[in-house]
Motif scaffolding. Structure first.
Motif, short mmCIF file in Angstrom:
data_model
loop_
_atom_site.label_atom_id
_atom_site.label_comp_id
_atom_site.label_asym_id
_atom_site.label_seq_id
_atom_site.Cartn_x
_atom_site.Cartn_y
_atom_site.Cartn_z
N THR A 186 35.28 43.59 39.46
CA THR A 186 34.30 43.68 40.53
C THR A 186 33.94 45.13 40.78
OG1 THR A 186 35.21 41.69 41.54
CG2 THR A 186 33.82 43.08 42.94
N ASP A 187 32.63 45.41 40.82
CA ASP A 187 32.14 46.76 41.14
C ASP A 187 32.46 47.02 42.61
OD1 ASP A 187 30.60 48.99 41.95
OD2 ASP A 187 28.98 48.49 40.57
N PRO A 188 33.25 48.03 42.91
CA PRO A 188 33.62 48.29 44.31
C PRO A 188 32.43 48.67 45.19
CG PRO A 188 34.42 50.05 42.89
CD PRO A 188 33.85 49.01 41.99
N ASP A 189 31.37 49.19 44.60
CA ASP A 189 30.20 49.61 45.38
C ASP A 189 29.27 48.45 45.71
OD1 ASP A 189 31.09 52.25 45.28
OD2 ASP A 189 29.91 52.70 43.49
N THR A 190 29.13 47.51 44.78
CA THR A 190 28.16 46.42 44.96
C THR A 190 28.80 45.06 45.20
OG1 THR A 190 28.04 45.88 42.61
CG2 THR A 190 26.54 47.61 43.42
N GLY A 191 30.07 44.91 44.84
CA GLY A 191 30.73 43.61 44.96
C GLY A 191 30.37 42.65 43.84
#
Length: 168
Positions: free
Chosen positions: A149-154
């Protein structure tokens, strides 16, 4: 005077530049030639492993053995895609070469996906794509998967690598 000084200092500048540059051997992962034996699977990854193997069994194919090293290489690609904000197969040949060198792979295939909320939705998308389905149903013996999971976009990034081990 300036031209003479420039000509005198130019060789020194070239030598300094050549010595101060890092070598190619320092690039890349520290696991390039080592087998990664530990990988912590998340729930989505475990579900996809089950979905893929259950599908293979339902059509009379052997299930695939999960290999932590392959999942690690899959995760490396997810991190690359997240860092670069892309969804692609960049550097696939390097991943395939690593599996050939480190694990004795004869053949390697790859599925990627992006922004599916569940394991089932990513699996269904792959099933509905002839190329991705061919990989899941292909003549492979082992596989690995990573869902990151991209921590910035979810948003989730999926990489699923398949390999056939030599002699299998």
């Amino acid at each position: 005077m300036k031209a003479k000084m420039f000509r005198a200092l130019l060789p020194l500048a070239i030598v300094f530049t050549m010595v101060s540059c890092s070598s190619d051997s320092s690039e890349g992962s520290s696991t390039d030639n080592k087998v990664v034996t530990v990988y912590n699977y998340n729930q989505t990854e475990l579900q996809l492993i089950t979905l893929i193997n259950n599908h293979r069994a339902s059509i009379g194919l052997k299930t695939l053995e999960v290999v932590n090293h392959i999942s690690y290489k899959s995760e490396e690609h997810n991190l690359y895609m997240i860092e670069n904000k892309v969804v692609n197969h960049d550097y696939f040949q390097q991943r395939a070469d690593n599996l050939k060198q480190v694990l004795g792979a004869e053949r390697v295939g790859e599925n990627i996906a992006y922004n599916y909320l569940t394991a089932e939705s990513a699996f269904n998308a792959w099933m509905n794509s002839p190329e991705h389905r061919a990989n899941m149903e292909g003549d492979y013996t082992h596989f690995g998967i990573s869902v990151t999971t991209d921590p910035d976009t979810g948003k989730k990034y999926y990489t699923n690598l398949f390999m056939k081990k030599k002699g299998s």
